[in-house]
Scaffold this active site. Structure first.
Site, PDB file in Angstrom:
ATOM      1  N   SER A   1       0.848  -1.186   0.000  1.00  0.00           N
ATOM      2  CA  SER A   1       0.000   0.000   0.000  1.00  0.00           C
ATOM      3  C   SER A   1       0.882   1.234   0.000  1.00  0.00           C
ATOM      4  O   SER A   1       1.642   1.460   0.943  1.00  0.00           O
ATOM      5  CB  SER A   1      -0.909   0.025   1.228  1.00  0.00           C
ATOM      6  OG  SER A   1      -1.479   1.316   1.329  1.00  0.00           O
TER       7      SER A   1
ATOM      8  N   HIS B   1      -0.923  -1.326  -4.405  1.00  0.00           N
ATOM      9  CA  HIS B   1      -2.240  -0.997  -3.845  1.00  0.00           C
ATOM     10  C   HIS B   1      -2.303   0.512  -3.600  1.00  0.00           C
ATOM     11  O   HIS B   1      -1.459   1.069  -2.896  1.00  0.00           O
ATOM     12  CB  HIS B   1      -2.423  -1.771  -2.540  1.00  0.00           C
ATOM     13  CG  HIS B   1      -3.749  -1.605  -1.885  1.00  0.00           C
ATOM     14  ND1 HIS B   1      -4.852  -2.368  -2.226  1.00  0.00           N
ATOM     15  CD2 HIS B   1      -4.167  -0.779  -0.903  1.00  0.00           C
ATOM     16  CE1 HIS B   1      -5.882  -2.010  -1.473  1.00  0.00           C
ATOM     17  NE2 HIS B   1      -5.499  -1.034  -0.650  1.00  0.00           N
TER      18      HIS B   1
ATOM     19  N   ASP C   1      -4.615   3.673  -2.310  1.00  0.00           N
ATOM     20  CA  ASP C   1      -5.766   4.014  -1.469  1.00  0.00           C
ATOM     21  C   ASP C   1      -6.280   5.412  -1.786  1.00  0.00           C
ATOM     22  O   ASP C   1      -5.629   6.411  -1.470  1.00  0.00           O
ATOM     23  CB  ASP C   1      -5.356   3.934   0.002  1.00  0.00           C
ATOM     24  CG  ASP C   1      -5.115   2.502   0.426  1.00  0.00           C
ATOM     25  OD1 ASP C   1      -6.071   1.727   0.418  1.00  0.00           O
ATOM     26  OD2 ASP C   1      -3.950   2.164   0.741  1.00  0.00           O
TER      27      ASP C   1
ATOM     28  N   MET D   1      -8.989   8.165  -1.005  1.00  0.00           N
ATOM     29  CA  MET D   1      -9.915   8.541   0.078  1.00  0.00           C
ATOM     30  C   MET D   1     -10.460   9.940  -0.195  1.00  0.00           C
ATOM     31  O   MET D   1      -9.705  10.842  -0.579  1.00  0.00           O
ATOM     32  CB  MET D   1      -9.176   8.541   1.414  1.00  0.00           C
ATOM     33  CG  MET D   1      -8.472   7.218   1.712  1.00  0.00           C
ATOM     34  SD  MET D   1      -7.818   7.190   3.384  1.00  0.00           S
ATOM     35  CE  MET D   1      -6.813   5.700   3.313  1.00  0.00           C
TER      36      MET D   1
ATOM     37  N   HIS E   1      -8.050   1.070  -4.514  1.00  0.00           N
ATOM     38  CA  HIS E   1      -9.046   0.863  -3.462  1.00  0.00           C
ATOM     39  C   HIS E   1      -9.754   2.189  -3.213  1.00  0.00           C
ATOM     40  O   HIS E   1      -9.154   3.108  -2.652  1.00  0.00           O
ATOM     41  CB  HIS E   1      -8.302   0.353  -2.218  1.00  0.00           C
ATOM     42  CG  HIS E   1      -9.141   0.156  -1.006  1.00  0.00           C
ATOM     43  ND1 HIS E   1      -8.596  -0.059   0.246  1.00  0.00           N
ATOM     44  CD2 HIS E   1     -10.485   0.120  -0.829  1.00  0.00           C
ATOM     45  CE1 HIS E   1      -9.563  -0.201   1.136  1.00  0.00           C
ATOM     46  NE2 HIS E   1     -10.721  -0.087   0.509  1.00  0.00           N
TER      47      HIS E   1
ATOM     48  N   MET F   1     -12.045   4.400  -1.372  1.00  0.00           N
ATOM     49  CA  MET F   1     -12.794   4.700  -0.151  1.00  0.00           C
ATOM     50  C   MET F   1     -13.512   6.021  -0.405  1.00  0.00           C
ATOM     51  O   MET F   1     -13.111   7.086   0.066  1.00  0.00           O
ATOM     52  CB  MET F   1     -11.845   4.747   1.046  1.00  0.00           C
ATOM     53  CG  MET F   1     -11.419   3.341   1.474  1.00  0.00           C
ATOM     54  SD  MET F   1      -9.892   3.307   2.425  1.00  0.00           S
ATOM     55  CE  MET F   1      -8.716   3.240   1.068  1.00  0.00           C
TER      56      MET F   1
ATOM     57  N   MET G   1     -11.620  -6.016   4.690  1.00  0.00           N
ATOM     58  CA  MET G   1     -10.860  -5.052   5.505  1.00  0.00           C
ATOM     59  C   MET G   1     -10.630  -5.632   6.896  1.00  0.00           C
ATOM     60  O   MET G   1     -11.566  -6.091   7.548  1.00  0.00           O
ATOM     61  CB  MET G   1     -11.604  -3.724   5.640  1.00  0.00           C
ATOM     62  CG  MET G   1     -11.677  -2.881   4.384  1.00  0.00           C
ATOM     63  SD  MET G   1     -10.081  -2.446   3.653  1.00  0.00           S
ATOM     64  CE  MET G   1      -9.325  -1.519   4.983  1.00  0.00           C
TER      65      MET G   1
ATOM     66  N   GLY H   1      -9.302   3.970   6.343  1.00  0.00           N
ATOM     67  CA  GLY H   1      -9.027   5.398   6.543  1.00  0.00           C
ATOM     68  C   GLY H   1      -7.573   5.713   6.825  1.00  0.00           C
ATOM     69  O   GLY H   1      -7.078   6.738   6.387  1.00  0.00           O
TER      70      GLY H   1
ATOM     71  N   GLY I   1      -3.377   4.087   7.650  1.00  0.00           N
ATOM     72  CA  GLY I   1      -2.418   3.003   7.768  1.00  0.00           C
ATOM     73  C   GLY I   1      -1.987   2.842   9.216  1.00  0.00           C
ATOM     74  O   GLY I   1      -2.318   3.672  10.073  1.00  0.00           O
ATOM     75  N   GLY I   2      -1.284   1.756   9.492  1.00  0.00           N
ATOM     76  CA  GLY I   2      -0.664   1.575  10.795  1.00  0.00           C
ATOM     77  C   GLY I   2      -1.594   1.176  11.928  1.00  0.00           C
ATOM     78  O   GLY I   2      -1.225   1.278  13.094  1.00  0.00           O
TER      79      GLY I   2
ATOM     80  N   ASP J   1      -6.709  -6.378   3.896  1.00  0.00           N
ATOM     81  CA  ASP J   1      -6.067  -5.058   3.972  1.00  0.00           C
ATOM     82  C   ASP J   1      -6.220  -4.499   5.384  1.00  0.00           C
ATOM     83  O   ASP J   1      -7.338  -4.301   5.855  1.00  0.00           O
ATOM     84  CB  ASP J   1      -6.759  -4.149   2.934  1.00  0.00           C
ATOM     85  CG  ASP J   1      -6.166  -2.750   2.848  1.00  0.00           C
ATOM     86  OD1 ASP J   1      -5.147  -2.479   3.499  1.00  0.00           O
ATOM     87  OD2 ASP J   1      -6.749  -1.941   2.106  1.00  0.00           O
TER      88      ASP J   1
ATOM     89  N   GLY K   1       1.026  -1.967   4.155  1.00  0.00           N
ATOM     90  CA  GLY K   1       1.641  -0.652   4.021  1.00  0.00           C
ATOM     91  C   GLY K   1       2.799  -0.502   4.976  1.00  0.00           C
ATOM     92  O   GLY K   1       3.966  -0.612   4.602  1.00  0.00           O
TER      93      GLY K   1
END
Ligand code: DX5
Ligand code: ZN
Length: 226
Positions: free
Chosen positions: A7, A32, A34, A36, A65, A67, A136, A141, A143-144, A174, A196
């Site tokens: 990611s 990947h 993301d 948003m 992806h 979102m 998911m 929303g 990472g980490g 993910d 990620g």
């Protein structure tokens, strides 16, 4: 058999070119991305413009992806930018099923993602129209975040149904994925691992991907010889 999808939310966007080369050298299958919109999730990232910039620098599969509250309005722009997989969320206001044909018609593979609280049952009747089912394992929303093992039975339910019906739908996971849980998720039926923070950790992309792949392979069990 197992695919790894770094990611880029955890990548250095100031040096995209070298981040792309690093994941290519590490031998990953997908990138990947993301997207948003600040509505579907509180965070805000990027749109087709960045996908286009990445497309010009790699032949890797671009796994996008979305979102977003209204992904249907952006199918063509993301296709034009060179996206290969276009994954929408099942929880959008519109009926996600109506978008699947449009995604394929635009020349992309259709993906549908489910948040941790969403049942896999929403996907089961539509698997023929879904190329990638994304489970998911964190709230989308950011990472980490910490992995939520309670989502794994959903991957297993999807695996059973996909195999029973002889489909090619890929199952991706993910959120919070790393060597510590890769075997478990593969054992649950997942074949595409998004990661990620664990991949970009300390800038050691090659080593981190190798560790993730080795851990994931353990989830496939010992080889069976005839
Ligand atoms: C979260 C994104 C993820 C995120 C994963 O909403 O969908 O792709 O980048 O990051 P890690 O692997 O750090 O949980
Ligand atoms: Zn993602």
């Amino acid at each position: 058999m197992i695919k790894i999808a770094p990611s880029f939310l955890s990548a250095d966007f100031g040096d995209l070119e070298s981040e792309i080369r690093k994941v290519e050298e590490a031998g990953v299958e997908y990138i990947h991305l993301d997207v948003m919109d600040g509505h579907f999730v509180p965070n805000l990232t990027f749109g087709p413009f960045i996908v286009d910039a990445i497309r010009k620098r790699t032949e890797l599969v671009l796994d996008v992806h979305l979102m977003m509250t209204d992904p249907g309005a952006y199918i063509q722009p993301f296709a034009d930018a060179g996206s290969d997989i276009f994954t929408i969320h099942a929880e959008i206001e519109d009926d996600f099923v109506n978008l699947l044909g449009k995604i394929r018609d635009a020349g992309m593979r259709s993906g549908v993602s489910i948040k941790p609280a969403t049942s896999a049952d929403v996907l089961i009747p539509h698997l023929e129209a879904i190329d990638l089912a994304l489970v998911m394992s964190v709230e989308p929303g950011f990472g980490g975040q910490s992995f939520m093992p309670e989502v794994l039975p959903k991957a297993t339910a999807l695996r059973e149904e996909i195999d029973r019906r002889g489909l090619e739908t890929e199952i991706e996971i993910d959120g919070g994925i790393g060597p510590q849980n890769a075997a478990d998720v593969v054992q649950a039926g997942v074949r595409v691992l998004v990661a990620g923070s664990s991949i970009f950790k300390d800038g050691k992309v090659k080593e981190n991907v190798a560790a993730l792949r080795a851990a994931a392979a353990a989830g496939m069990g010992p080889p069976v010889w005839n």
